[in-house]
Design a protein around this motif. Sequence first.
Motif, mmCIF file in Angstrom:
data_model
loop_
_atom_site.group_PDB
_atom_site.id
_atom_site.type_symbol
_atom_site.label_atom_id
_atom_site.label_comp_id
_atom_site.label_asym_id
_atom_site.label_seq_id
_atom_site.Cartn_x
_atom_site.Cartn_y
_atom_site.Cartn_z
ATOM 1 N N VAL A 99 0.841 -1.199 0.000
ATOM 2 C CA VAL A 99 0.000 0.000 0.000
ATOM 3 C C VAL A 99 0.877 1.251 0.000
ATOM 4 C CG1 VAL A 99 -1.677 1.348 1.322
ATOM 5 C CG2 VAL A 99 -1.964 -1.123 1.127
ATOM 6 N N VAL A 100 1.904 1.265 0.853
ATOM 7 C CA VAL A 100 2.809 2.413 0.921
ATOM 8 C C VAL A 100 3.503 2.641 -0.426
ATOM 9 C CG1 VAL A 100 4.951 3.264 1.959
ATOM 10 C CG2 VAL A 100 3.187 2.250 3.406
ATOM 11 N N LEU A 101 3.934 1.559 -1.075
ATOM 12 C CA LEU A 101 4.669 1.678 -2.340
ATOM 13 C C LEU A 101 3.789 2.120 -3.497
ATOM 14 C CD1 LEU A 101 6.946 -1.508 -2.181
ATOM 15 C CD2 LEU A 101 7.645 0.874 -1.841
ATOM 16 N N PHE A 102 2.543 1.638 -3.522
ATOM 17 C CA PHE A 102 1.710 1.836 -4.716
ATOM 18 C C PHE A 102 0.592 2.857 -4.548
ATOM 19 C CE2 PHE A 102 3.086 -2.729 -5.195
ATOM 20 C CZ PHE A 102 4.001 -2.481 -6.202
ATOM 21 N N GLU A 103 0.364 3.362 -3.334
ATOM 22 C CA GLU A 103 -0.790 4.232 -3.097
ATOM 23 C C GLU A 103 -0.789 5.467 -3.999
ATOM 24 O OE1 GLU A 103 -4.133 4.924 -2.182
ATOM 25 O OE2 GLU A 103 -3.521 3.783 -0.432
ATOM 26 N N ILE A 104 0.297 6.206 -4.029
ATOM 27 C CA ILE A 104 0.333 7.426 -4.836
ATOM 28 C C ILE A 104 0.356 7.121 -6.336
ATOM 29 C CG2 ILE A 104 1.729 9.466 -5.416
ATOM 30 C CD1 ILE A 104 2.297 9.794 -2.474
ATOM 31 N N PRO A 105 1.192 6.172 -6.814
ATOM 32 C CA PRO A 105 1.147 5.865 -8.257
ATOM 33 C C PRO A 105 -0.233 5.445 -8.756
ATOM 34 C CG PRO A 105 3.124 4.937 -7.288
ATOM 35 C CD PRO A 105 2.305 5.456 -6.147
ATOM 36 N N THR A 106 -0.956 4.635 -7.986
ATOM 37 C CA THR A 106 -2.291 4.221 -8.445
ATOM 38 C C THR A 106 -3.288 5.366 -8.370
ATOM 39 O OG1 THR A 106 -2.750 3.336 -6.222
ATOM 40 C CG2 THR A 106 -1.978 1.773 -7.885
ATOM 41 N N GLY A 107 -3.119 6.258 -7.383
ATOM 42 C CA GLY A 107 -3.959 7.459 -7.340
ATOM 43 C C GLY A 107 -3.736 8.330 -8.554
ATOM 44 N N MET A 108 -2.490 8.414 -9.000
ATOM 45 C CA MET A 108 -2.176 9.184 -10.200
ATOM 46 C C MET A 108 -2.792 8.547 -11.440
ATOM 47 S SD MET A 108 1.795 10.164 -9.478
ATOM 48 C CE MET A 108 2.255 11.274 -8.140
ATOM 49 N N ILE A 109 -2.819 7.219 -11.487
ATOM 50 C CA ILE A 109 -3.468 6.533 -12.609
ATOM 51 C C ILE A 109 -4.931 6.923 -12.685
ATOM 52 C CG2 ILE A 109 -4.290 4.249 -13.385
ATOM 53 C CD1 ILE A 109 -1.579 3.121 -12.511
ATOM 54 N N SER A 110 -5.582 6.983 -11.520
ATOM 55 C CA SER A 110 -6.991 7.379 -11.480
ATOM 56 C C SER A 110 -7.188 8.797 -11.997
ATOM 57 C CB SER A 110 -7.520 7.266 -10.041
ATOM 58 O OG SER A 110 -8.833 7.754 -9.938
ATOM 59 N N ASP A 111 -6.315 9.724 -11.603
ATOM 60 C CA ASP A 111 -6.451 11.119 -12.030
ATOM 61 C C ASP A 111 -6.062 11.311 -13.492
ATOM 62 O OD1 ASP A 111 -7.448 12.269 -9.681
ATOM 63 O OD2 ASP A 111 -5.453 12.452 -8.805
ATOM 64 N N LEU A 112 -5.036 10.599 -13.944
ATOM 65 C CA LEU A 112 -4.528 10.805 -15.304
ATOM 66 C C LEU A 112 -5.295 10.020 -16.360
ATOM 67 C CD1 LEU A 112 -0.697 10.699 -14.513
ATOM 68 C CD2 LEU A 112 -2.031 12.714 -15.120
ATOM 69 N N ASN A 165 -10.195 -4.263 -9.372
ATOM 70 C CA ASN A 165 -10.986 -5.492 -9.341
ATOM 71 C C ASN A 165 -10.188 -6.684 -9.874
ATOM 72 O OD1 ASN A 165 -13.709 -6.551 -8.732
ATOM 73 N ND2 ASN A 165 -13.729 -7.085 -10.901
ATOM 74 N N VAL A 166 -9.372 -6.446 -10.894
ATOM 75 C CA VAL A 166 -8.537 -7.525 -11.456
ATOM 76 C C VAL A 166 -7.542 -8.018 -10.406
ATOM 77 C CG1 VAL A 166 -6.746 -8.057 -13.155
ATOM 78 C CG2 VAL A 166 -8.774 -6.776 -13.852
ATOM 79 N N THR A 167 -6.895 -7.085 -9.688
ATOM 80 C CA THR A 167 -5.915 -7.496 -8.685
ATOM 81 C C THR A 167 -6.570 -8.163 -7.477
ATOM 82 O OG1 THR A 167 -5.928 -5.224 -7.828
ATOM 83 C CG2 THR A 167 -4.147 -5.798 -9.319
ATOM 84 N N MET A 168 -7.799 -7.727 -7.117
ATOM 85 C CA MET A 168 -8.517 -8.396 -6.029
ATOM 86 C C MET A 168 -8.932 -9.811 -6.438
ATOM 87 S SD MET A 168 -8.428 -6.289 -3.539
ATOM 88 C CE MET A 168 -9.684 -6.666 -2.325
ATOM 89 N N LEU A 169 -9.234 -9.975 -7.702
ATOM 90 C CA LEU A 169 -9.517 -11.310 -8.243
ATOM 91 C C LEU A 169 -8.270 -12.187 -8.116
ATOM 92 C CD1 LEU A 169 -11.690 -12.991 -9.788
ATOM 93 C CD2 LEU A 169 -10.737 -12.082 -11.900
ATOM 94 N N GLY A 170 -7.092 -11.565 -8.400
ATOM 95 C CA GLY A 170 -5.829 -12.280 -8.241
ATOM 96 C C GLY A 170 -5.573 -12.676 -6.799
ATOM 97 N N TYR A 171 -5.931 -11.791 -5.858
ATOM 98 C CA TYR A 171 -5.762 -12.102 -4.429
ATOM 99 C C TYR A 171 -6.539 -13.356 -4.051
ATOM 100 C CZ TYR A 171 -7.083 -11.962 0.511
ATOM 101 O OH TYR A 171 -7.352 -12.318 1.820
ATOM 102 N N ALA A 172 -7.810 -13.407 -4.443
ATOM 103 C CA ALA A 172 -8.642 -14.566 -4.093
ATOM 104 C C ALA A 172 -8.076 -15.841 -4.708
ATOM 105 C CB ALA A 172 -10.083 -14.333 -4.559
ATOM 106 N N LEU A 227 -2.280 -3.943 -3.416
ATOM 107 C CA LEU A 227 -2.331 -3.233 -4.699
ATOM 108 C C LEU A 227 -3.775 -2.958 -5.106
ATOM 109 C CD1 LEU A 227 -0.829 -2.115 -7.151
ATOM 110 C CD2 LEU A 227 -0.856 -4.423 -8.140
ATOM 111 N N GLY A 228 -4.650 -3.949 -4.924
ATOM 112 C CA GLY A 228 -6.067 -3.761 -5.249
ATOM 113 C C GLY A 228 -6.702 -2.664 -4.418
ATOM 114 N N MET A 229 -6.332 -2.606 -3.139
ATOM 115 C CA MET A 229 -6.853 -1.554 -2.259
ATOM 116 C C MET A 229 -6.417 -0.173 -2.728
ATOM 117 S SD MET A 229 -6.156 -3.520 1.360
ATOM 118 C CE MET A 229 -6.238 -2.048 2.355
ATOM 119 N N THR A 230 -5.166 -0.060 -3.209
ATOM 120 C CA THR A 230 -4.679 1.249 -3.646
ATOM 121 C C THR A 230 -5.350 1.702 -4.936
ATOM 122 O OG1 THR A 230 -2.799 0.321 -4.885
ATOM 123 C CG2 THR A 230 -2.428 0.856 -2.574
ATOM 124 N N PHE A 231 -5.646 0.774 -5.838
ATOM 125 C CA PHE A 231 -6.356 1.145 -7.068
ATOM 126 C C PHE A 231 -7.748 1.681 -6.750
ATOM 127 C CE2 PHE A 231 -3.440 -1.543 -9.754
ATOM 128 C CZ PHE A 231 -3.127 -0.551 -10.662
#
Length: 395
Positions: free
Chosen positions: A52-65, A76-83, A104-108
């Motif tokens: 979460v610490v590593l990916f939180e800001i990069p994934t937030g930027m993906i959402s904005d950009l 959702n894809v990464t949460m599917l991978g978790y299960a 990673l799914g939580m950060t997306f």
Amino acid sequence: MSLTKRNINMIYFYVFIAQLAFDRALWVIYLSDSGLSMGQIGIIEAIMHLSVVLFEIPTGMISDLYGRKVSILLGNVTMLGYAGFMLYSDSLSLFGLAFMSLGLGMTFRSGAEEALAYDTLKQENREKDYTRIFGNMTALSLLSLSIAKLLGGWMADISWEWVYGSMIAVHVITFIPIALLKEPEREQPKQKHMNFVEQWRDQFKQGIFIWKKNPTIHMPIILFLAATTTIVILTFYGQEYFTRLGFSSFMIGAIFTIDGLLGVAMAKLAHRLEQKWEFFNVVNYGYGLYILFFILFIISPEWGIVIAFLILSQLITLFEPIFSNFIQNLLNSDVRSTFFSMISLVESFVIMIGFPLFGYMIETIGFQNGFFVLLIVLLIIYSLSFLNRFKNKKS
């Protein structure tokens, strides 16, 4: 049906389905049954928070950009991978990959769902409805989690394959509302002609600029992070604490189910509180109440501890939509997810440090003294907020 109403309904549908985490109250038991020691389980928990610490800001930027819908889809894809990883893992390294996927799914998803709802309302000048909508989202999320905990316990008695197989099915179904979501019009990022690295660097600078430009939000954010971090620690370690107090597993499960159901009502009430109270009064009085019930949590007899814990949790649930709306109103769409990701990053970093520290305190000075240490930290932060307000009034 208007586009805005349909979008909000799809967000509600998505939030409810996506939060059917059948293993939420069971994953520690599952990992233990799979042969992992408590120390190894702690390492896996740390891996999740580190991701979460590593990916939180990069994934937030993906959402904005690149769009909220893209971010939610990737989440959702990464949460599917978790299960999937949890279902087929049989070693520490594979379980570590599972929890990295979870983080990673939580950060997306972090900030993207709220930003999509706010941008949807903004296109019809309905921003004033955001707290109510966010409260509904929180209520649906808590209701879904409460149902998932009950069903998860029932399925785990039959087979762990049922638990994680059902989670895979749920995330497949979640693609339906995601596909039906429509990205609303929003401010376009100013970095259109920059390369990928330059875009992300500029996005991060804008988030820092917002923090510096709005000193009035500093203490509310710090107070919010202090309260949310301590309630996460209480919730996680509370399972063991309640066990040591003599509560059965069934009673502990009932406590956390009641907590979720009460949260549904609190989330629905948030917009009414916002209409009657000015934001900074909610912050100051709410945090004061939080400290009061934290003290009662420490010094009360058994059932007083349970009641104090439930009230502490509900105060956070009540305040979160109001806090989110206040911050959303200060942001442009092109940095909305990024800024909330920064807040989530700090929260995850504090939790990542706080979890093992509190665990160490339990082993050395016991639960009671550990809670007193947390109380001292909360009181210091509250005192700093008073000094900050006094300083601002003088200037």
